[in-house]
Design a protein around this motif. Structure first.
Motif, PDB file in Angstrom:
ATOM      1  N   ARG A   1       9.567 -23.188  25.179  1.00  0.00           N
ATOM      2  CA  ARG A   1       9.218 -22.960  23.774  1.00  0.00           C
ATOM      3  C   ARG A   1      10.338 -22.255  23.022  1.00  0.00           C
ATOM      4  O   ARG A   1      10.567 -22.519  21.840  1.00  0.00           O
ATOM      5  N   ALA A   2      11.052 -21.366  23.707  1.00  0.00           N
ATOM      6  CA  ALA A   2      12.159 -20.666  23.056  1.00  0.00           C
ATOM      7  C   ALA A   2      13.347 -21.598  22.833  1.00  0.00           C
ATOM      8  O   ALA A   2      13.944 -21.625  21.751  1.00  0.00           O
TER       9      ALA A   2
ATOM     10  N   ARG B   1      12.311 -26.214  31.610  1.00  0.00           N
ATOM     11  CA  ARG B   1      12.729 -25.808  30.270  1.00  0.00           C
ATOM     12  C   ARG B   1      12.512 -26.886  29.204  1.00  0.00           C
ATOM     13  O   ARG B   1      12.878 -26.700  28.050  1.00  0.00           O
TER      14      ARG B   1
ATOM     15  N   ALA C   1      12.481 -24.170  20.016  1.00  0.00           N
ATOM     16  CA  ALA C   1      11.677 -23.591  18.932  1.00  0.00           C
ATOM     17  C   ALA C   1      11.812 -24.366  17.627  1.00  0.00           C
ATOM     18  O   ALA C   1      10.822 -24.605  16.925  1.00  0.00           O
TER      19      ALA C   1
ATOM     20  N   ALA D   1       7.436 -20.454  28.573  1.00  0.00           N
ATOM     21  CA  ALA D   1       8.002 -19.566  27.556  1.00  0.00           C
ATOM     22  C   ALA D   1       9.447 -19.936  27.245  1.00  0.00           C
ATOM     23  O   ALA D   1       9.866 -19.948  26.074  1.00  0.00           O
ATOM     24  N   ARG D   2      10.225 -20.264  28.267  1.00  0.00           N
ATOM     25  CA  ARG D   2      11.622 -20.671  28.047  1.00  0.00           C
ATOM     26  C   ARG D   2      11.682 -21.977  27.272  1.00  0.00           C
ATOM     27  O   ARG D   2      12.516 -22.137  26.376  1.00  0.00           O
TER      28      ARG D   2
END
Length: 294
Positions: A131-132, A101, A135, A128-129
Motif C-alpha cells: 500500500r505504501a 509488495r 499509494a 502495508a508495504r
C-alpha cells in the motif's frame, strides 16, 4: 510484527462466506523472513519481486556478466510467463495469491490490462508495504482509482466472495502454503466459471525427494518452505474441481541463470542458495508452471 484485521475484497466482493477471519497465523520463520528481515531487500532478490527468475529472454548467458538490471528483468519475465497463459486478458479481473509488495500486480495491470487486480498476502507487513509503494496508484493517480486493491488474508481462506475473479495467479508463493488442498478449494470457489488459474514455483519431484530436501536446503529444514510433491499438488487441484490441469517444467530456464548470477556476486557466491542448482541437477526438485481452468 504488527497485526490487523483483514479487509474484505473490493467493491462487489462480500468477503468469505464464513465471515471475517482473524489475521492469518503465520509460521514463525515466514513471519520473520517477510516481516523483520524484509526479503525483498536481500541482494539476491534485486528489484523486490522475490523470485528466482525466468532467464530465457536474456539470451545466451555463457561468458556474460549479469547485471542487477538482468536480475530484475528475470523476475519480471517470470511474471510475464505466468500472466501470458491467460491469453487476451485485457479487462478481466485478477487475484494474485502471495502478492508481496504488489509489484507483480502492477505489472499485470499495466502490461497485460488485467483490471481490476487484487493483491492478497498473509503477512500484514507485506500488505502495508504494498500500500505504501503503490499509494499514488491506489489513490487514483494515473487512472488507477478502483483498479488495484491489496487485501490481507490467507490463501487457504481468501476473504472474497465466490465467483469474484476471472484469473487467479501466484508466483513463487505456493511453497509457503501449509494447506494446499484448502488453497485449491478456495481457488475453485473464487474463480468465475470459465476462469483460469496459473501458478509457478519449485516442487519436489517425488515423495522420496521431499524427504531429502530438508537435509540440503535450509528453508525446508527451518519451516520457511514446504517440499510439496508436484504430482500430488497437481492432483489436489484436480480434486478441488479444477479441470485441464497442465504441468510444465521450466527449470532449464530458471536454475542455471539464477546460479550464474549468484556466482558472480561476491557476497552471494559461497552461500547455501546455490544448492538449488544441485537439487535440480540431482533430480530432487524442479521449477514448474501449472495452469488450470474452472
Amino acid at each position: 510484527m504488527a497485526q490487523q484485521q483483514p479487509e474484505t475484497g473490493p467493491a462487489g466482493a462480500a468477503g468469505h462466506p464464513d465471515g471475517p477471519a482473524a489475521a492469518p497465523d503465520l509460521p514463525p520463520r515466514v513471519a520473520k523472513v517477510y516481516g523483520e528481515w524484509d526479503l525483498a531487500t536481500v541482494p539476491a532478490f534485486a528489484g523486490g519481486f522475490i523470485n528466482f527468475g525466468h532467464w530465457a529472454g536474456l539470451g545466451d548467458l555463457t561468458g556474460r556478466v549479469l547485471t542487477e538490471a538482468d536480475r530484475v528483468r528475470s523476475e519480471q519475465d517470470l511474471y510475464r510467463l505466468v500472466l501470458g497463459t491467460f491469453g487476451e486478458a485485457r479487462g478481466r479481473s485478477a487475484l494474485e495469491a502471495g502478492c508481496g509488495r504488489g509489484l507483480g500486480c502492477v505489472l499485470a495491470l499495466r502490461e497485460f490490462g488485467l483490471d481490476p487486480v487484487i493483491g492478497l498476502d498473509a503477512h500484514p507487513d507485506q500488505i502495508a508495504r504494498a500500500r505504501a509503494v503503490h499509494a499514488e496508484l491506489l489513490a487514483g493517480g494515473a487512472g488507477g482509482a478502483g483498479r488495484l486493491t491489496f487485501v490481507l488474508g490467507a490463501a487457504q481462506r481468501m476473504p472474497l466472495a465466490a465467483d469474484t475473479v476471472d484469473c487467479l495467479y501466484s508466483v513463487e508463493a505456493v511453497q509457503h502454503f501449509r494447506f494446499p488442498a484448502a488453497f485449491a478449494r478456495e481457488a475453485a470457489r473464487v474463480l468465475r466459471p470459465g476462469g483460469r488459474l496459473a501458478l509457478t514455483t519449485f516442487f519436489a519431484r517425488t515423495p522420496g525427494a521431499a524427504r531429502e530436501l530438508p537435509g540440503l536446503l535450509p528453508p525446508y529444514a527451518d519451516g520457511l518452505d514446504v517440499p510439496h510433491v508436484i504430482d500430488e499438488f497437481a492432483g489436489t487441484l484436480a480434486g478441488a474441481g479444477l479441470r485441464d490441469v497442465v504441468v510444465r517444467p521450466i527449470g532449464d530456464a530458471v536454475w542455471e541463470g539464477y546460479d550464474r548470477y549468484m556466482a558472480q556476486q561476491p557476497e552471494l557466491s559461497d552461500g547455501w542458495p546455490r544448492r538449488y542448482l544441485t537439487a535440480y541437477e540431482t533430480g530432487l526438485l524442479d521449477y514448474y508452471l501449472l495452469t488450470a481452468a474452472c
